[in-house]
Design a protein around this motif. Structure first.
Motif, PDB file in Angstrom:
ATOM      1  N   THR A   9      85.230   9.432 -25.975  1.00 45.52           N
ATOM      2  CA  THR A   9      85.122  10.693 -25.246  1.00 45.52           C
ATOM      3  C   THR A   9      86.501  11.209 -24.849  1.00 45.52           C
ATOM      4  N   SER A 119      92.373  16.580 -27.057  1.00 46.13           N
ATOM      5  CA  SER A 119      91.223  17.015 -27.843  1.00 46.13           C
ATOM      6  C   SER A 119      91.585  17.107 -29.324  1.00 46.13           C
ATOM      7  N   TYR A 240      81.722  18.082 -30.272  1.00 42.67           N
ATOM      8  CA  TYR A 240      81.863  17.125 -29.174  1.00 42.67           C
ATOM      9  C   TYR A 240      80.682  17.360 -28.238  1.00 42.67           C
TER      10      TYR A 240
END
Length: 252
Positions: A9, A119, A240
């Motif tokens: 994550t 990210s 995501y």
């Protein structure tokens, strides 16, 4: 996993690597190699000592040898950061080259922090994991430091029994706990390890998972980790969706 989905994550990226997961997406033009090379001012170097720019990117060993020979400080910084990003966060399977596309985000070094490098790193690793799962694939790119340290944190049973962790100084990224870990051995030993790990994974239950290794409320610590949507790294786009791995956020 036999009991459901798990994934790396944005919270894991922020804690393990200590890089920002919020900010502008790392999206630009991948077809401006000539202009990006111009930013490195390589024409100021002797022709024989120019860093090689092959089809796979900038040869890092040759590039780093030129640091200290530039006439402009910015050129040295750009060269160093390009090699740094290419050998840590955005590693390809060449093993010795760095892509030059990060240069377009390094032109003004004061703005480097405004981008969501976390990210972008995760999107790039997601794509590499997908490619590595194919039967004909023989290698893998991406930030393997992130992948390996994530495995050690969530799956204690997959750690080497002789493995010891080092203490962390306040503010250090958690991946440094596993600094210096080396796994060696011949082909036969590696095959035995592979068979062992497959058996462990196939028979694993949720009791063997450390679901929240960094605290009981990951979403509160790094709010961006609850974002749902597309994450990008240049032309790479990956979904995501934290709702598919709620137990990693302390939920049922």
């Amino acid at each position: 996993m036999p009991f459901g989905e798990m994934t790396i994550t944005l919270h894991d990226v922020a804690v393990l690597l200590g890089i920002p997961v919020g900010g502008d997406m790392v999206v630009g033009n991948e077809s401006v190699k000539a202009q990006l090379c111009e930013m490195l001012r390589v024409e100021q170097l002797n022709e024989r000592s120019k860093p090689s720019l092959k089809s796979g990117g900038l040869v890092c060993a040759e590039a780093m040898q030129q640091v200290g020979r530039f006439r402009e400080r910015d050129s040295e910084v750009w060269m160093f950061l390009t090699c740094l990003l290419g050998t840590t966060l955005f590693v390809d399977r060449s093993g010795d080259r760095a892509q030059v596309w990060p240069l377009q985000f390094l032109g003004d070094t004061r703005r480097v922090r405004k981008y969501s490098w976390g990210s972008a790193t995760l999107a790039y690793l997601y794509r590499q994991l997908g490619m590595a799962s194919r039967a004909d694939c023989k290698g893998m790119g991406g930030c393997l430091t992130l992948l390996q340290s994530w495995i050690y944190e969530y799956f204690p049973c997959l750690r080497d029994q002789k493995l010891g962790t080092r203490g962390l100084v306040c503010g250090e990224p958690f991946a440094k706990k596993w600094e210096g870990v080396r796994i060696g051995g011949g082909a036969q030993l590696m095959n035995e390890r592979l068979d062992h790990y497959r058996r462990v994974l196939d028979n694993m239950t949720d009791e063997f998972v450390f679901w929240c290794p960094f605290g009981p409320r990951p979403g509160a610590m790094v709010s961006r980790s609850l974002y749902s949507g597309v994450i990008r790294c240049m032309s790479v786009e990956e979904m995501y969706d934290p709702s598919r791995c709620l137990r990693q956020f302390g939920y049922v």
